[in-house]
Design a protein around this motif. Structure first.
Motif, mmCIF file in Angstrom:
data_model
loop_
_atom_site.group_PDB
_atom_site.id
_atom_site.type_symbol
_atom_site.label_atom_id
_atom_site.label_comp_id
_atom_site.label_asym_id
_atom_site.label_seq_id
_atom_site.Cartn_x
_atom_site.Cartn_y
_atom_site.Cartn_z
ATOM 1 N N PHE A 161 -1.533 -20.478 -11.326
ATOM 2 C CA PHE A 161 -2.553 -21.303 -10.677
ATOM 3 C C PHE A 161 -2.809 -22.749 -11.314
ATOM 4 C CE2 PHE A 161 -3.808 -16.797 -9.908
ATOM 5 C CZ PHE A 161 -3.599 -16.898 -8.784
ATOM 6 N N GLU A 162 -2.597 -22.814 -12.636
ATOM 7 C CA GLU A 162 -2.874 -24.071 -13.220
ATOM 8 C C GLU A 162 -1.768 -24.995 -12.858
ATOM 9 O OE1 GLU A 162 -2.956 -25.805 -17.985
ATOM 10 O OE2 GLU A 162 -3.302 -23.621 -17.527
ATOM 11 N N GLY A 163 -2.392 -26.171 -12.665
ATOM 12 C CA GLY A 163 -1.221 -27.322 -12.228
ATOM 13 C C GLY A 163 -1.195 -27.251 -10.851
ATOM 14 N N ILE A 164 -1.692 -26.267 -10.012
ATOM 15 C CA ILE A 164 -1.585 -26.405 -8.665
ATOM 16 C C ILE A 164 -3.018 -26.453 -7.981
ATOM 17 C CG2 ILE A 164 -1.118 -24.910 -6.568
ATOM 18 C CD1 ILE A 164 1.424 -26.037 -7.855
ATOM 19 N N ILE A 165 -3.860 -25.556 -8.283
ATOM 20 C CA ILE A 165 -5.331 -25.565 -7.874
ATOM 21 C C ILE A 165 -6.012 -26.968 -8.700
ATOM 22 C CG2 ILE A 165 -7.535 -24.764 -8.029
ATOM 23 C CD1 ILE A 165 -6.003 -21.931 -7.729
ATOM 24 N N LYS A 166 -6.548 -27.799 -8.105
ATOM 25 C CA LYS A 166 -7.098 -29.177 -8.772
ATOM 26 C C LYS A 166 -8.419 -28.899 -9.074
ATOM 27 C CE LYS A 166 -4.161 -32.057 -5.447
ATOM 28 N NZ LYS A 166 -4.143 -32.897 -4.320
ATOM 29 N N PRO A 167 -8.882 -29.600 -10.161
ATOM 30 C CA PRO A 167 -10.213 -29.456 -10.544
ATOM 31 C C PRO A 167 -11.191 -29.659 -9.320
ATOM 32 C CG PRO A 167 -9.104 -30.974 -12.273
ATOM 33 C CD PRO A 167 -8.045 -30.770 -10.951
ATOM 34 N N ASP A 168 -12.256 -28.739 -9.515
ATOM 35 C CA ASP A 168 -13.378 -28.641 -8.306
ATOM 36 C C ASP A 168 -12.749 -28.324 -7.160
ATOM 37 O OD1 ASP A 168 -15.233 -29.383 -10.434
ATOM 38 O OD2 ASP A 168 -14.836 -31.424 -10.041
ATOM 39 N N GLU A 169 -11.282 -28.094 -6.768
ATOM 40 C CA GLU A 169 -10.951 -27.587 -5.337
ATOM 41 C C GLU A 169 -11.367 -25.957 -5.397
ATOM 42 O OE1 GLU A 169 -6.735 -28.266 -3.088
ATOM 43 O OE2 GLU A 169 -6.491 -27.957 -5.238
ATOM 44 N N GLN A 170 -11.722 -26.059 -3.937
ATOM 45 C CA GLN A 170 -12.074 -24.537 -3.719
ATOM 46 C C GLN A 170 -11.179 -23.691 -2.809
ATOM 47 O OE1 GLN A 170 -15.048 -22.612 -4.892
ATOM 48 N NE2 GLN A 170 -15.125 -24.389 -6.209
ATOM 49 N N PHE A 171 -10.824 -22.733 -2.954
ATOM 50 C CA PHE A 171 -9.872 -21.762 -1.997
ATOM 51 C C PHE A 171 -10.689 -20.539 -1.542
ATOM 52 C CE2 PHE A 171 -6.796 -24.358 -3.948
ATOM 53 C CZ PHE A 171 -5.918 -24.516 -3.092
ATOM 54 N N THR A 172 -10.431 -20.190 -0.321
ATOM 55 C CA THR A 172 -11.078 -18.995 0.101
ATOM 56 C C THR A 172 -10.140 -17.845 -0.226
ATOM 57 O OG1 THR A 172 -11.411 -20.226 2.207
ATOM 58 C CG2 THR A 172 -12.060 -18.047 2.067
ATOM 59 N N PHE A 173 -8.986 -18.040 -0.524
ATOM 60 C CA PHE A 173 -7.912 -16.996 -0.785
ATOM 61 C C PHE A 173 -6.670 -17.544 -1.427
ATOM 62 C CE2 PHE A 173 -6.428 -17.788 3.401
ATOM 63 C CZ PHE A 173 -5.056 -17.670 3.404
ATOM 64 N N THR A 174 -5.971 -16.601 -2.167
ATOM 65 C CA THR A 174 -4.530 -16.885 -2.489
ATOM 66 C C THR A 174 -3.790 -15.740 -2.071
ATOM 67 O OG1 THR A 174 -4.564 -15.787 -4.693
ATOM 68 C CG2 THR A 174 -5.437 -18.188 -4.532
ATOM 69 N N MET A 175 -2.553 -15.878 -1.924
ATOM 70 C CA MET A 175 -1.547 -15.143 -1.593
ATOM 71 C C MET A 175 -0.479 -14.983 -2.132
ATOM 72 S SD MET A 175 -0.851 -16.341 2.721
ATOM 73 C CE MET A 175 -0.090 -14.518 2.988
ATOM 74 N N CYS A 176 0.474 -13.852 -2.125
ATOM 75 C CA CYS A 176 1.770 -13.930 -2.927
ATOM 76 C C CYS A 176 2.632 -12.987 -2.525
ATOM 77 C CB CYS A 176 1.671 -13.959 -4.362
ATOM 78 S SG CYS A 176 3.119 -14.219 -5.188
ATOM 79 N N ASN A 177 4.048 -13.206 -2.301
ATOM 80 C CA ASN A 177 4.834 -12.211 -2.123
ATOM 81 C C ASN A 177 6.134 -12.179 -3.438
ATOM 82 O OD1 ASN A 177 6.792 -10.327 -1.126
ATOM 83 N ND2 ASN A 177 7.726 -11.721 0.375
ATOM 84 N N PRO A 178 5.595 -11.614 -4.505
ATOM 85 C CA PRO A 178 6.006 -11.772 -5.901
ATOM 86 C C PRO A 178 7.572 -11.208 -5.673
ATOM 87 C CG PRO A 178 4.714 -9.886 -5.790
ATOM 88 C CD PRO A 178 4.454 -10.568 -4.348
ATOM 89 N N PRO A 179 8.216 -11.609 -6.663
ATOM 90 C CA PRO A 179 10.007 -11.295 -6.802
ATOM 91 C C PRO A 179 9.674 -9.793 -7.164
ATOM 92 C CG PRO A 179 9.379 -13.379 -8.193
ATOM 93 C CD PRO A 179 8.184 -12.903 -7.563
ATOM 94 N N PHE A 180 10.366 -9.065 -6.368
ATOM 95 C CA PHE A 180 10.618 -7.605 -6.411
ATOM 96 C C PHE A 180 11.558 -6.974 -7.426
ATOM 97 C CE2 PHE A 180 10.432 -7.198 -1.425
ATOM 98 C CZ PHE A 180 9.147 -7.513 -1.438
ATOM 99 N N PHE A 181 12.394 -7.849 -7.950
ATOM 100 C CA PHE A 181 13.253 -7.301 -9.017
ATOM 101 C C PHE A 181 13.103 -7.638 -10.332
ATOM 102 C CE2 PHE A 181 15.220 -7.015 -4.790
ATOM 103 C CZ PHE A 181 14.946 -5.651 -4.598
ATOM 104 N N ALA A 182 13.601 -6.932 -11.319
ATOM 105 C CA ALA A 182 13.609 -7.358 -12.668
ATOM 106 C C ALA A 182 14.829 -8.136 -12.959
ATOM 107 C CB ALA A 182 13.499 -6.036 -13.711
ATOM 108 N N SER A 183 15.873 -8.159 -12.424
ATOM 109 C CA SER A 183 17.368 -8.638 -12.533
ATOM 110 C C SER A 183 18.060 -8.536 -11.306
ATOM 111 C CB SER A 183 18.025 -7.830 -13.743
ATOM 112 O OG SER A 183 18.361 -6.478 -13.156
ATOM 113 N N GLU A 184 19.105 -9.359 -11.319
ATOM 114 C CA GLU A 184 20.200 -9.335 -10.306
ATOM 115 C C GLU A 184 20.887 -8.108 -10.026
ATOM 116 O OE1 GLU A 184 23.942 -12.178 -8.625
ATOM 117 O OE2 GLU A 184 23.209 -12.618 -10.613
ATOM 118 N N GLU A 185 21.160 -7.340 -11.263
ATOM 119 C CA GLU A 185 21.732 -5.941 -11.048
ATOM 120 C C GLU A 185 20.624 -5.008 -10.174
ATOM 121 O OE1 GLU A 185 23.449 -8.518 -14.110
ATOM 122 O OE2 GLU A 185 21.357 -7.966 -14.085
#
Length: 290
Positions: A161-185
């Motif tokens: 979030f740091e560097g993306i959410i600006k000072p005093d900027e308000q968001f109703t929500f955040t969402m994410c589809n995170p990387p599923f795997f620990a490695s290419e293998e």
């Protein structure tokens, strides 16, 4: 409770092909169901289906992604958007909604759906400069989106979030589809198993394609979400609800324990699309300043 209907899981291929004629090359009649469908294990098929849906159902002028970038089917993504809407509706947060998609990718699907379904304002961020440039280009292809979607580059991959959410900027929500795997293998091994279960022969193709940063990271999904939860504390006064997809059921208990330690209120919402099962983990900090 969706105030908007979920995207239908049966497709009107005639209408879709009319909107995007190239889709016709990827449509066939299933010998099992005798219904028209596409091969959802092939990223090119999914891309053309997505493009047709965007053009026919969501009013886009065009939609493109570079070859090799993640291209997941739209209906599952739309369900995530609908579930977030339900959370906000219950909390009386449905007015002037602003959302942040962490890891927007080149496809830009979540911000586009948020705008076209619910008229939200959306910010999408990514650590990949190429993905950011592609996402910006996608937004520009439908000029009406330019007023509603802002795409930002995360220059420090360790930060969420740091560097993306600006000072005093308000968001109703955040969402994410995170990387599923620990490695290419692990990603390749999982895909092989899926293909075997589907009794498909031929070379392995990662489901829906995807770049390395989209599919795996050190520690996989669990570690990524733990980091997200830890970093969310610093932004609890600027974000009403944090959410993320959790692909692996076994990761939930540790994540919930972490949220309990941080005195966050949390809920888990199950999602299903065909054979795919996932869940949304959502949390908020009730003591956060308004």
């Amino acid at each position: 409770m969706h105030s908007k209907n979920k995207h239908k899981k049966s497709y009107d291929f005639d209408a879709l092909i009319l909107a995007h004629p190239k889709l016709n090359s990827f449509v066939f009649t299933s010998p099992l169901t005798q219904k028209r469908t596409i091969d959802f294990a092939k990223s090119e098929s999914v891309f053309h289906l997505n493009k047709a849906i965007f053009l026919a159902d969501y009013g886009l002028r065009d939609w493109r992604i570079p070859k090799g970038y993640l291209c997941p089917p739209i209906p599952g993504r739309a369900d995530y958007i609908h579930h977030i809407h339900d959370i906000l509706h219950v909390e009386n947060l449905s007015e002037q909604v602003k959302g942040l998609d962490v890891g927007v990718g080149a496809n830009t699907i979540y911000p586009i759906l948020g705008v076209q379904i619910y008229d939200w304002n959306m910010v999408g961020c990514d650590t990949s400069k190429d993905a950011v440039e592609s996402a910006k280009h996608n937004v520009s292809l439908t000029p009406e989106l330019l007023k509603k979607i802002d795409i930002r580059h995360q220059s420090t991959p360790a930060n969420i979030f740091e560097g993306i959410i600006k000072p005093d900027e308000q968001f109703t929500f955040t969402m994410c589809n995170p990387p599923f795997f620990a490695s290419e293998e692990e990603a390749t091994r999982t895909t092989k198993t899926k293909l075997k279960n589907l009794k498909k022969a031929g070379p392995v193709e990662l489901n829906f394609s995807g770049q390395a940063h989209e599919l795996w990271c050190n520690g996989g999904e669990a570690l990524f979400i733990k980091r997200m939860i830890k970093q969310s504390v610093a932004f609890k006064g600027q974000v009403k609800w944090f959410t993320t997809l959790v692909s692996k059921q076994e990761n939930l208990s540790k994540l919930k324990k972490q949220l309990d330690k941080l005195k966050a209120t949390h809920k888990t919402i199950s999602m299903e699309q065909g054979n795919k099962k996932s869940r949304i983990l959502a949390w908020t900090f009730p003591e956060a300043t308004e």
